[in-house]
Design an enzyme around this catalytic site. Structure first.
Site, PDB file in Angstrom:
ATOM      1  N   CYS A 379       0.837  -1.201   0.000  1.00 27.62           N
ATOM      2  CA  CYS A 379       0.000   0.000   0.000  1.00 27.62           C
ATOM      3  C   CYS A 379       0.880   1.262   0.000  1.00 27.62           C
ATOM      4  O   CYS A 379       1.435   1.607  -1.033  1.00 27.62           O
ATOM      5  CB  CYS A 379      -0.972  -0.054   1.173  1.00 27.62           C
ATOM      6  SG  CYS A 379      -2.449   0.921   0.855  1.00 27.62           S
ATOM      7  N   HIS A 513      -3.663  -5.133   0.700  1.00 29.64           N
ATOM      8  CA  HIS A 513      -3.051  -5.675   1.928  1.00 29.64           C
ATOM      9  C   HIS A 513      -3.115  -7.204   1.925  1.00 29.64           C
ATOM     10  O   HIS A 513      -4.027  -7.790   2.527  1.00 29.64           O
ATOM     11  CB  HIS A 513      -3.772  -5.120   3.154  1.00 29.64           C
ATOM     12  CG  HIS A 513      -3.498  -3.677   3.381  1.00 29.64           C
ATOM     13  ND1 HIS A 513      -2.397  -3.218   4.075  1.00 29.64           N
ATOM     14  CD2 HIS A 513      -4.157  -2.570   2.968  1.00 29.64           C
ATOM     15  CE1 HIS A 513      -2.405  -1.908   4.100  1.00 29.64           C
ATOM     16  NE2 HIS A 513      -3.454  -1.469   3.427  1.00 29.64           N
ATOM     17  N   GLU A 515      -1.430  -9.263   3.553  1.00 32.18           N
ATOM     18  CA  GLU A 515      -1.216  -9.836   4.891  1.00 32.18           C
ATOM     19  C   GLU A 515      -2.537 -10.203   5.574  1.00 32.18           C
ATOM     20  O   GLU A 515      -2.564 -11.064   6.443  1.00 32.18           O
ATOM     21  CB  GLU A 515      -0.393  -8.886   5.770  1.00 32.18           C
ATOM     22  CG  GLU A 515      -1.091  -7.609   6.258  1.00 32.18           C
ATOM     23  CD  GLU A 515      -1.035  -6.439   5.270  1.00 32.18           C
ATOM     24  OE1 GLU A 515      -0.864  -6.692   4.054  1.00 32.18           O
ATOM     25  OE2 GLU A 515      -1.191  -5.283   5.704  1.00 32.18           O
TER      26      GLU A 515
HETATM   27  N1  GLN Z   1      -1.929   6.654   2.909  1.00 30.55           N
HETATM   28  C1  GLN Z   1      -2.044   5.895   1.725  1.00 30.55           C
HETATM   29  C2  GLN Z   1      -3.408   6.022   1.100  1.00 30.55           C
HETATM   30  O1  GLN Z   1      -4.359   6.415   1.739  1.00 30.55           O
HETATM   31  C3  GLN Z   1      -1.724   4.439   1.954  1.00 30.55           C
HETATM   32  C4  GLN Z   1      -2.726   3.745   2.804  1.00 30.55           C
HETATM   33  C5  GLN Z   1      -2.224   2.435   3.353  1.00 30.55           C
HETATM   34  O2  GLN Z   1      -1.037   2.175   3.346  1.00 30.55           O
HETATM   35  N2  GLN Z   1      -3.123   1.607   3.853  1.00 30.55           N
HETATM   36  O3  GLN Z   1      -3.569   5.710  -0.054  1.00 30.55           O
END
Ligand code: GLN
Length: 541
Positions: A379, A513, A515
């Site tokens: 992310c 994600h 994970e």
């Molecule tokens: N801050 C980034 C976004 O909102 C990444 C979010 C995250 O890593 N879950 O896109």
């Protein structure tokens, strides 16, 4: 007919109530029963989505897009049952439902009160969609005696009364401390905790006693006597070397047998082969690797709970122990500290929010890319990897993210529109913060011949998301010309989901994600492959 098991905690917090609930779920499954696990959280936030990970720990995201408590992650990892929106509720959500109903006029004429209106709302949450399950395990967050928890305790007391003992069970988790100077286990905190529970009208049916080492029978007998239980129902829950041994140990002490006996079920032996195998692998690795996790919330390991677990699962898949080296990315913004990454076998930049520490993460990406160390960006970690490539491979020196303010080269920008099923979701800068990210499971198509398509062995995947920003598709050509490959895209081809660097031994960034979906008995392929690359690197050095 569904049975309900209510799990409360006493004496102190952090006893591992979520893990205990998850382990009991796994044990009931191993006996052939179906389970669903739920969590009632007494705090006033509508969900944990707006809470800092360093206060509350990780936010676990479900396929259907709910931001939930990290205990739901334990539930999924132990039972394999995908959690849903309806499996986690907070006081904030309950009260907002009740108040919205009051405004609509649903209670017309009545004085709206905690009992029965709030307790009824809690009960209908516990009941919802439970018909097809043998056991619903319902954990109450916090510790008995918390003011916020009272409506929840009252609601489960009422449910116990309505369902009768044959369909409900109260399990209470307490602490039995060992006082080294006296050489004794102390039962008084447990006695007090049970007294408090009794004061709310609940007699626990089973006590699970957390302790450093197994509580001796003399203490079990004493607790049984004072707490009005049979000795077999006072179950020691000693600390264990690996959390994956918890189902095995609880079984040895008779937890599942006593639960089933309470409900009048014949207790056949559970099949615990898979838990025994996992524990064997954890305890007998054939080597080890060290992974640096360069993040921002490193002061509380719970902030990255699923990530740490998924890395362990990747280790299980490769038969190695994974040492986790947590590093606060801010340190890479000062002097020559990047060399703290010397000698690690893999670098991972996890999810994150906000500008603080972002440049340190970009520095860690650069180090991984230049020194050909396996890199996994998740992310925010993908977004930082793209910014790094933009600056240092594509020569876009002003590359940045609008998450940090206005920017000349917005390589990462606000996600203003995306397809969700047949609908289009739209966002702008002025919207509420809570619950408005791109959340939950979305499909992603993998490019033929890419590393990720080989890793997944598929062309289409579905993964869970939680982000407000995205890699700006307008820069795709420039970035691909400089060597970055966009190897995963949303089905409408508008949202970059995965990038990789084909010239690098293992360099993958994902917008989702992974994970959150890894299980000890089913490690996520990206984590297995990443740890596999780290093993290769460790052997080459
Ligand atoms: N801050 C980034 C976004 O909102 C990444 C979010 C995250 O890593 N879950 O896109």
């Amino acid at each position: 007919m569904t049975r309900f098991i209510f799990i409360t905690g006493g004496v102190v917090s952090s006893l591992g109530k979520g893990l205990s609930a998850a382990a009991l779920g796994a044990l009931l499954q191993a006996r052939g029963y179906s389970v669903r696990l739920r969590k009632l959280d007494p705090y006033l936030n509508v969900d944990p989505g707006t809470m800092s990970p360093t206060q509350h720990g990780e936010v676990f995201v479900t396929d259907d897009g709910a931001e939930t408590d990290l205990d739901l992650g334990h539930y999924e990892r132990y039972t394999g049952v995908a959690a849903q929106k309806g499996d986690n509720v907070t006081s904030g959500k309950i009260y907002s439902t009740v108040i919205a109903r009051e405004r609509r006029g649903d209670y017309l004429g009545a004085t709206v009160q905690v009992i029965p209106h709030v307790t009824d709302a809690i009960k209908s949450f516990v009941w919802a969609n439970s018909q097809d399950t043998d056991f619903v395990l319902c954990e109450i967050g916090g510790t008995i005696g918390d003011i916020e928890g009272l409506p929840f305790i009252e609601a489960i007391r009422q449910m116990g009364n309505e369902l009768g003992r044959e369909r409900s069970l109260f399990l209470h988790l307490t602490l039995v401390p060992y006082i080294a100077s006296a050489g004794e286990f102390k039962t008084k905190p447990t006695q007090h905790s049970v007294k408090e529970l009794l004061g709310h009208g609940i007699q626990p049916d089973i006590l699970l006693c957390r302790c450093e080492k197994p509580v001796p029978s003399s203490s079990r007998r004493k607790i049984a006597l004072f707490c009005n239980l049979r000795e077999e129902r006072v179950i020691p829950a000693p600390d264990v070397e690996t959390i994956y041994d918890v189902p095995n140990v609880y079984h040895e002490y008779g937890l599942d047998t006593e639960v089933l006996r309470h409900f009048g079920f014949e207790a056949n032996e559970p099949d615990l082969t898979r838990w025994k195998e996992i524990v064997h692998h954890v305890k007998h690795p054939e080597g080890e690797v060290t992974i640096a996790i360069v993040g921002k919330y490193t002061s509380l390991v719970d902030s990255y709970k699923s990530l740490a677990e998924a890395l362990t699962h990747g280790g299980l898949a490769n038969n190695v122990k994974v040492n986790l080296n947590w590093i606060d990315s801010e340190i890479f913004e000062k002097n020559d500290s990047i060399h703290r990454l010397d000698g690690v076998d893999g670098i991972l930049v996890p999810g994150g929010f906000g500008e603080r520490g972002a440049e340190g993460k970009v520095a860690a990406v650069k180090f991984a890319r230049e020194f050909r160390i396996p890199y996994f960006g998740i992310c925010f970690g993908m977004q930082m990897a793209v910014i790094e490539s933009a600056r240092n491979l594509a020569g876009i020196s002003e590359a940045g993210s609008t998450e940090f303010g206005p920017c000349d080269e917005p390589i990462v920008g606000l996600l203003t529109e995306w397809a969700s099923g047949d609908q289009v979701e739209r966002r702008n800068e002025t919207q509420d913060y809570g619950g408005t990210m791109r959340l939950g499971a979305y499909d992603c198509n993998l490019a033929q011949g890419s590393l990720v398509s080989q890793i997944y062995g598929a062309e289409k995947i579905s993964e869970r998301h939680r982000h407000r920003y995205e890699v700006n598709i307008r820069y795709r050509d420039a970035l691909e010309a400089s060597g970055l490959r966009f190897s995963g895209m949303s089905p409408d081809k508008r949202l970059p989901e995965i990038i990789e660097l084909p010239e690098h031994p293992w360099f993958v960034g994902v917008q989702f994600h992974p994970e959150l979906k890894s299980k000890p008995f089913d490690p996520h392929p990206l984590f297995s492959s990443f740890i596999g690359a780290a093993v290769k690197k460790a052997r080459l050095v």
